[in-house]
Design a protein around this motif. Structure first.
Motif, PDB file in Angstrom:
ATOM      1  N   GLN A 208      40.444  20.171  32.922  1.00 62.51           N
ATOM      2  CA  GLN A 208      39.240  20.544  33.677  1.00 62.51           C
ATOM      3  C   GLN A 208      39.655  21.463  34.818  1.00 62.51           C
ATOM      4  O   GLN A 208      40.735  21.305  35.396  1.00 62.51           O
ATOM      5  CB  GLN A 208      38.532  19.305  34.231  1.00 62.51           C
ATOM      6  CG  GLN A 208      39.375  18.489  35.190  1.00 62.51           C
ATOM      7  CD  GLN A 208      38.586  17.363  35.833  1.00 62.51           C
ATOM      8  OE1 GLN A 208      37.375  17.480  36.048  1.00 62.51           O
ATOM      9  NE2 GLN A 208      39.250  16.274  36.149  1.00 62.51           N
ATOM     10  N   PHE A 209      38.812  22.417  35.117  1.00 62.87           N
ATOM     11  CA  PHE A 209      39.075  23.327  36.226  1.00 62.87           C
ATOM     12  C   PHE A 209      37.762  23.996  36.611  1.00 62.87           C
ATOM     13  O   PHE A 209      36.701  23.655  36.072  1.00 62.87           O
ATOM     14  CB  PHE A 209      40.156  24.365  35.870  1.00 62.87           C
ATOM     15  CG  PHE A 209      39.883  25.152  34.612  1.00 62.87           C
ATOM     16  CD1 PHE A 209      39.316  26.417  34.675  1.00 62.87           C
ATOM     17  CD2 PHE A 209      40.215  24.638  33.364  1.00 62.87           C
ATOM     18  CE1 PHE A 209      39.067  27.148  33.528  1.00 62.87           C
ATOM     19  CE2 PHE A 209      39.970  25.360  32.204  1.00 62.87           C
ATOM     20  CZ  PHE A 209      39.399  26.618  32.285  1.00 62.87           C
ATOM     21  N   HIS A 210      37.799  24.914  37.552  1.00 62.20           N
ATOM     22  CA  HIS A 210      36.577  25.546  38.049  1.00 62.20           C
ATOM     23  C   HIS A 210      36.653  27.070  37.863  1.00 62.20           C
ATOM     24  O   HIS A 210      37.728  27.654  37.945  1.00 62.20           O
ATOM     25  CB  HIS A 210      36.360  25.226  39.529  1.00 62.20           C
ATOM     26  CG  HIS A 210      36.137  23.774  39.799  1.00 62.20           C
ATOM     27  ND1 HIS A 210      37.166  22.845  39.809  1.00 62.20           N
ATOM     28  CD2 HIS A 210      35.002  23.077  40.072  1.00 62.20           C
ATOM     29  CE1 HIS A 210      36.675  21.652  40.066  1.00 62.20           C
ATOM     30  NE2 HIS A 210      35.367  21.760  40.240  1.00 62.20           N
ATOM     31  N   GLY A 305      25.817  46.312  30.885  1.00 60.58           N
ATOM     32  CA  GLY A 305      26.217  45.383  31.929  1.00 60.58           C
ATOM     33  C   GLY A 305      27.702  45.103  31.903  1.00 60.58           C
ATOM     34  O   GLY A 305      28.402  45.438  30.948  1.00 60.58           O
ATOM     35  N   PHE A 306      28.190  44.480  32.973  1.00 58.06           N
ATOM     36  CA  PHE A 306      29.581  44.044  32.993  1.00 58.06           C
ATOM     37  C   PHE A 306      29.644  42.573  33.385  1.00 58.06           C
ATOM     38  O   PHE A 306      28.700  42.015  33.960  1.00 58.06           O
ATOM     39  CB  PHE A 306      30.439  44.894  33.929  1.00 58.06           C
ATOM     40  CG  PHE A 306      30.095  44.822  35.393  1.00 58.06           C
ATOM     41  CD1 PHE A 306      30.361  43.687  36.161  1.00 58.06           C
ATOM     42  CD2 PHE A 306      29.523  45.922  36.040  1.00 58.06           C
ATOM     43  CE1 PHE A 306      30.056  43.634  37.513  1.00 58.06           C
ATOM     44  CE2 PHE A 306      29.220  45.872  37.404  1.00 58.06           C
ATOM     45  CZ  PHE A 306      29.483  44.718  38.138  1.00 58.06           C
ATOM     46  N   ALA A 307      30.769  41.928  33.043  1.00 57.31           N
ATOM     47  CA  ALA A 307      30.979  40.520  33.359  1.00 57.31           C
ATOM     48  C   ALA A 307      32.437  40.316  33.746  1.00 57.31           C
ATOM     49  O   ALA A 307      33.312  41.096  33.363  1.00 57.31           O
ATOM     50  CB  ALA A 307      30.613  39.640  32.161  1.00 57.31           C
ATOM     51  N   PHE A 308      32.678  39.263  34.513  1.00 57.70           N
ATOM     52  CA  PHE A 308      34.049  38.913  34.887  1.00 57.70           C
ATOM     53  C   PHE A 308      34.134  37.410  35.097  1.00 57.70           C
ATOM     54  O   PHE A 308      33.122  36.736  35.327  1.00 57.70           O
ATOM     55  CB  PHE A 308      34.485  39.657  36.159  1.00 57.70           C
ATOM     56  CG  PHE A 308      33.569  39.453  37.338  1.00 57.70           C
ATOM     57  CD1 PHE A 308      33.708  38.363  38.186  1.00 57.70           C
ATOM     58  CD2 PHE A 308      32.557  40.381  37.611  1.00 57.70           C
ATOM     59  CE1 PHE A 308      32.873  38.179  39.262  1.00 57.70           C
ATOM     60  CE2 PHE A 308      31.712  40.199  38.704  1.00 57.70           C
ATOM     61  CZ  PHE A 308      31.867  39.093  39.527  1.00 57.70           C
ATOM     62  N   GLY A 309      35.335  36.875  34.999  1.00 54.37           N
ATOM     63  CA  GLY A 309      35.549  35.444  35.185  1.00 54.37           C
ATOM     64  C   GLY A 309      36.832  35.182  35.948  1.00 54.37           C
ATOM     65  O   GLY A 309      37.870  35.779  35.659  1.00 54.37           O
ATOM     66  N   ILE A 310      36.754  34.281  36.942  1.00 57.05           N
ATOM     67  CA  ILE A 310      37.888  33.995  37.812  1.00 57.05           C
ATOM     68  C   ILE A 310      38.141  32.494  37.812  1.00 57.05           C
ATOM     69  O   ILE A 310      37.205  31.703  38.019  1.00 57.05           O
ATOM     70  CB  ILE A 310      37.609  34.443  39.262  1.00 57.05           C
ATOM     71  CG1 ILE A 310      37.044  35.860  39.298  1.00 57.05           C
ATOM     72  CG2 ILE A 310      38.861  34.323  40.127  1.00 57.05           C
ATOM     73  CD1 ILE A 310      36.427  36.238  40.636  1.00 57.05           C
ATOM     74  N   GLY A 311      39.373  32.073  37.614  1.00 56.93           N
ATOM     75  CA  GLY A 311      39.742  30.667  37.735  1.00 56.93           C
ATOM     76  C   GLY A 311      39.998  30.320  39.195  1.00 56.93           C
ATOM     77  O   GLY A 311      40.880  30.899  39.831  1.00 56.93           O
ATOM     78  N   ILE A 312      39.222  29.397  39.743  1.00 58.55           N
ATOM     79  CA  ILE A 312      39.313  29.113  41.182  1.00 58.55           C
ATOM     80  C   ILE A 312      40.616  28.408  41.525  1.00 58.55           C
ATOM     81  O   ILE A 312      41.245  28.700  42.552  1.00 58.55           O
ATOM     82  CB  ILE A 312      38.095  28.289  41.628  1.00 58.55           C
ATOM     83  CG1 ILE A 312      36.810  29.096  41.380  1.00 58.55           C
ATOM     84  CG2 ILE A 312      38.194  27.916  43.105  1.00 58.55           C
ATOM     85  CD1 ILE A 312      35.545  28.345  41.658  1.00 58.55           C
ATOM     86  N   GLU A 313      41.038  27.465  40.688  1.00 57.28           N
ATOM     87  CA  GLU A 313      42.309  26.779  40.967  1.00 57.28           C
ATOM     88  C   GLU A 313      43.465  27.770  41.017  1.00 57.28           C
ATOM     89  O   GLU A 313      44.394  27.611  41.821  1.00 57.28           O
ATOM     90  CB  GLU A 313      42.584  25.714  39.905  1.00 57.28           C
ATOM     91  CG  GLU A 313      41.858  24.402  40.102  1.00 57.28           C
ATOM     92  CD  GLU A 313      40.417  24.436  39.643  1.00 57.28           C
ATOM     93  OE1 GLU A 313      39.722  23.428  39.779  1.00 57.28           O
ATOM     94  OE2 GLU A 313      39.980  25.489  39.128  1.00 57.28           O
ATOM     95  N   ARG A 314      43.413  28.785  40.159  1.00 54.75           N
ATOM     96  CA  ARG A 314      44.476  29.786  40.140  1.00 54.75           C
ATOM     97  C   ARG A 314      44.585  30.482  41.503  1.00 54.75           C
ATOM     98  O   ARG A 314      45.680  30.718  42.018  1.00 54.75           O
ATOM     99  CB  ARG A 314      44.197  30.809  39.040  1.00 54.75           C
ATOM    100  CG  ARG A 314      45.299  31.850  38.856  1.00 54.75           C
ATOM    101  CD  ARG A 314      44.882  32.865  37.806  1.00 54.75           C
ATOM    102  NE  ARG A 314      45.969  33.758  37.486  1.00 54.75           N
ATOM    103  CZ  ARG A 314      46.877  33.546  36.547  1.00 54.75           C
ATOM    104  NH1 ARG A 314      46.831  32.415  35.842  1.00 54.75           N
ATOM    105  NH2 ARG A 314      47.841  34.411  36.304  1.00 54.75           N
ATOM    106  N   ILE A 315      43.435  30.805  42.089  1.00 53.49           N
ATOM    107  CA  ILE A 315      43.424  31.450  43.394  1.00 53.49           C
ATOM    108  C   ILE A 315      43.848  30.464  44.480  1.00 53.49           C
ATOM    109  O   ILE A 315      44.566  30.824  45.423  1.00 53.49           O
ATOM    110  CB  ILE A 315      42.029  32.024  43.712  1.00 53.49           C
ATOM    111  CG1 ILE A 315      41.544  32.931  42.574  1.00 53.49           C
ATOM    112  CG2 ILE A 315      42.042  32.768  45.033  1.00 53.49           C
ATOM    113  CD1 ILE A 315      42.460  34.092  42.275  1.00 53.49           C
TER     114      ILE A 315
END
Length: 345
Positions: A208-210, A305-315
């Motif tokens: 699990q992650f965010h 359109g454009f899209a992006f995804g970022i892993g919060i735990e990684r940051i």
């Protein structure tokens, strides 16, 4: 009858005189018994009709003396108890430091998520949130990965026992699908939340992650718009002045890319985080696949359109120099107390 009335009054007078309440509770019982609305004097006043006229004055004076004695004893003892209580307060050293309040602290993942959301809100993105248990179509098929698509292996997840094939969402992209189904372009959202994948738990990965995913759909949206948006984010979040986009693959965007930010090699930490390259991989992105727009009832000939995804735990791992992602989920107070609420306010 007159003798009996006087006897009762004298007995009550003796009882008042003998009473010696020692605390607030006993004093309250004394008040109720001799001065309350149902006190023991009331029936004796009712006996007045049985007393001969020549002795009524004497009898009335006796009852009044009993009442006054009860009142005097009550107020004297009340004042005595209040003075004793005040002395106890005076013993407290009012100049002593107050006991510190245990305010707790914000979770590091929550702190990073809030900071990232504020960055995107400053450039016009609104926050959209949805359910964590999704149907198979919204989580996979609508995003270009039907049941027989090999890309599903990239996001193996946990299925819920249900005839409609409900799953724990593997990304927050279903929020984008539901937003496009409910609202026609222009649409500019960021979707934060918890996601789940069937992965082995280790220092660098978790089941699990965010994530925060972004979506912008309107007329004439280009890859240049995507790059400039991500450059602004990198500058605000990392202080980076240089980014690069490397070709990559995602089933719901075409073309797709990974974005790196340049941290440099000035410190040992920079060398370790970037494996000696100076570049840190931050997120995945791309232009929304026309098929995904069609699945949501949006004409790809009219809108892009454009899209992006970022892993919060990684940051968060990078920002707080944490070397094990499992620390974010173990609720170890020794770890969490480091994130002081005053310092992070």
């Amino acid at each position: 009858m007159q003798i009996e009335a006087f006897e009762k009054a004298n007995l009550l007078a003796q009882e008042v005189a003998a009473a010696a309440p020692q605390n607030k509770e006993e004093l309250e019982q004394f008040r109720l018994k001799f001065l309350g609305t149902k006190n023991q004097l009331k029936p004796l006043f009712g006996e007045m009709r049985n007393v001969p006229n020549e002795r009524k004055k004497e009898y009335g004076q006796l009852l009044n003396e009993i009442k006054q004695a009860a009142e005097a004893k009550f107020y004297a003892k009340k004042e005595e108890l209040e003075r004793a209580e005040l002395k106890n307060y005076e013993r407290i050293d009012l100049t002593a430091p107050a006991q510190p309040e245990n305010w707790g602290s914000r979770h590091p993942v929550a702190l990073v998520m809030e900071e990232m959301l504020q960055i995107f809100e400053r450039i016009g993105f609104s926050v959209a949130e949805e359910r964590e248990i999704e149907d198979d179509w919204t989580n996979f098929t609508a995003l270009g990965t039907p049941e027989d698509h090999p890309a599903r292996d990239m996001q193996d997840t946990f299925y819920v026992k249900d005839p409609e094939k409900m799953v724990l969402r593997t990304h927050t992209s279903p929020v984008q699908i539901r937003s496009m189904l409910k609202q026609k372009p222009p649409l500019r959202i960021v979707a934060p939340g918890r996601v789940y994948r069937n992965e082995t738990v280790s220092a660098r990965s978790h089941c699990q992650f965010h994530q925060i995913e972004g979506l912008y759909v309107a007329k004439d949206v280009s890859f240049a718009d995507l790059r400039q948006t991500l450059y602004y984010f990198a500058k605000e979040m990392f202080g980076a002045t240089n980014i690069r986009l490397r070709p990559s693959y995602f089933p719901f965007t075409e073309p797709s890319a990974e974005m790196d930010v340049y941290l440099g090699l000035e410190t040992e930490r920079d060398r370790r985080l970037t494996k000696g390259t100076g570049w840190l991989e931050v997120l995945g992105c791309g232009m929304v696949d026309p098929k995904v727009l069609e699945n949501c009832g949006i004409d790809p000939e009219e809108y892009t359109g454009f899209a992006f995804g970022i892993g919060i735990e990684r940051i968060a791992l990078f920002k707080y120099e944490v070397d094990d992602i499992r620390l974010f989920f173990e609720n170890d107070q020794r770890f969490l107390k480091q994130f002081n609420p005053v310092l992070n306010a």
